[in-house]
Design an enzyme around this catalytic site. Sequence first.
Site, short mmCIF file in Angstrom:
data_model
loop_
_atom_site.label_atom_id
_atom_site.label_comp_id
_atom_site.label_asym_id
_atom_site.label_seq_id
_atom_site.Cartn_x
_atom_site.Cartn_y
_atom_site.Cartn_z
N ASP A 99 -21.33 85.24 89.61
CA ASP A 99 -19.87 85.35 89.56
C ASP A 99 -19.29 85.76 90.91
O ASP A 99 -19.82 86.65 91.58
CB ASP A 99 -19.45 86.41 88.53
N HIS A 259 -27.11 83.63 86.51
CA HIS A 259 -27.12 83.54 85.06
C HIS A 259 -26.59 82.18 84.61
O HIS A 259 -25.98 81.45 85.40
CB HIS A 259 -26.38 84.70 84.39
N ARG A 274 -15.68 89.91 79.22
CA ARG A 274 -16.33 90.17 80.51
C ARG A 274 -15.45 90.98 81.43
O ARG A 274 -14.26 90.68 81.59
CB ARG A 274 -16.68 88.84 81.19
C1 SIN Z 1 -20.55 84.01 82.35
O1 SIN Z 1 -21.07 83.09 82.97
O2 SIN Z 1 -19.92 84.87 82.91
C2 SIN Z 1 -20.71 84.10 80.85
C3 SIN Z 1 -22.11 84.12 80.40
C4 SIN Z 1 -22.22 83.97 78.91
O3 SIN Z 1 -21.22 83.69 78.25
O4 SIN Z 1 -23.31 84.15 78.39
#
Ligand code: SIN
Length: 283
Positions: A99, A259, A274
């Site tokens: 991010d 991720h 988030r």
């Molecule tokens: C994200 O990429 O910030 C979200 C990850 C997720 O929804 O598992």
Amino acid sequence: MTIEIRKHGRVGAEILGIDLSNPVSADELKQVRAAFAEHGVIFFRDQSISEGQHIAFARAWGPININRFFAAHPHHPEIALVVKEPDQQHNIGGGWHTDHSYDFEPALGSILVARELPPQGGATAFASMYAAYDALPQRLKQQLEGRKAVHSARHVFGSKAVAYEAVQDTRSDGRIGNSAAADVLDDPVHPVIITHPLSGKRAIYVNPSFTLHIQGLSEQGSQDLLQEIYAHCSGPDFQEDFHWREGSIAFWDNRATWHYAYNDYHGHRREMHRITIAGSALA
Ligand code: SIN
């Protein structure tokens, strides 16, 4: 209660013996901070926290970086909504990324709280950029040392977005917007290999979603090298899935991990909250 830290397979650690609905003591925070720095992503289970407690826990780590491209929680603008509705095909985060690498001062980390989960699927994969760096062939380590790469959000969130299919779908129903803000962003430059500000460990800091090119190389040379790095970093030895349950929270370090949100639950709703915490310039 004493805190127990249990390794989560190849990536991350689960923190047991802490209740995030209570204020976290200085000693608890110290232990959690050490685990976060060491493992790159930490997980909590069986938590029941309100939006306010989510925000309070995030603030214990630093100022909140309010996301400019995700829909905000209607009552808590600090919380970005990561939602996939039953009739949507694409999800948010459905490709390897870290991010906010498109910021001049990239985010420290993001705290994701599960609010509504599909009956199955919807896991998140994490890859350790510490482990990926350690396992890089010496030839690549030498080639990358001292190099810098340009990152951007324009090709992802801007009006000419092409790279990130998820955006095309989600923007159309208002979940992600603000392309005008993305279009005028300047592109930051970060080291390809960083020294992590908390752990002092070396980590790879380029990612397939937001890195444009490595400076000082031809376009083709940069693409070839980035593809080689991405193939290495997404290898099975450096990644682990996290399977969400009610009450699960993941807190990842955006400087130490990638991720990837699986998109394998079509027809069901998934809602995550988030909060992203501001970081500092990388070296
Ligand atoms: C994200 O990429 O910030 C979200 C990850 C997720 O929804 O598992």
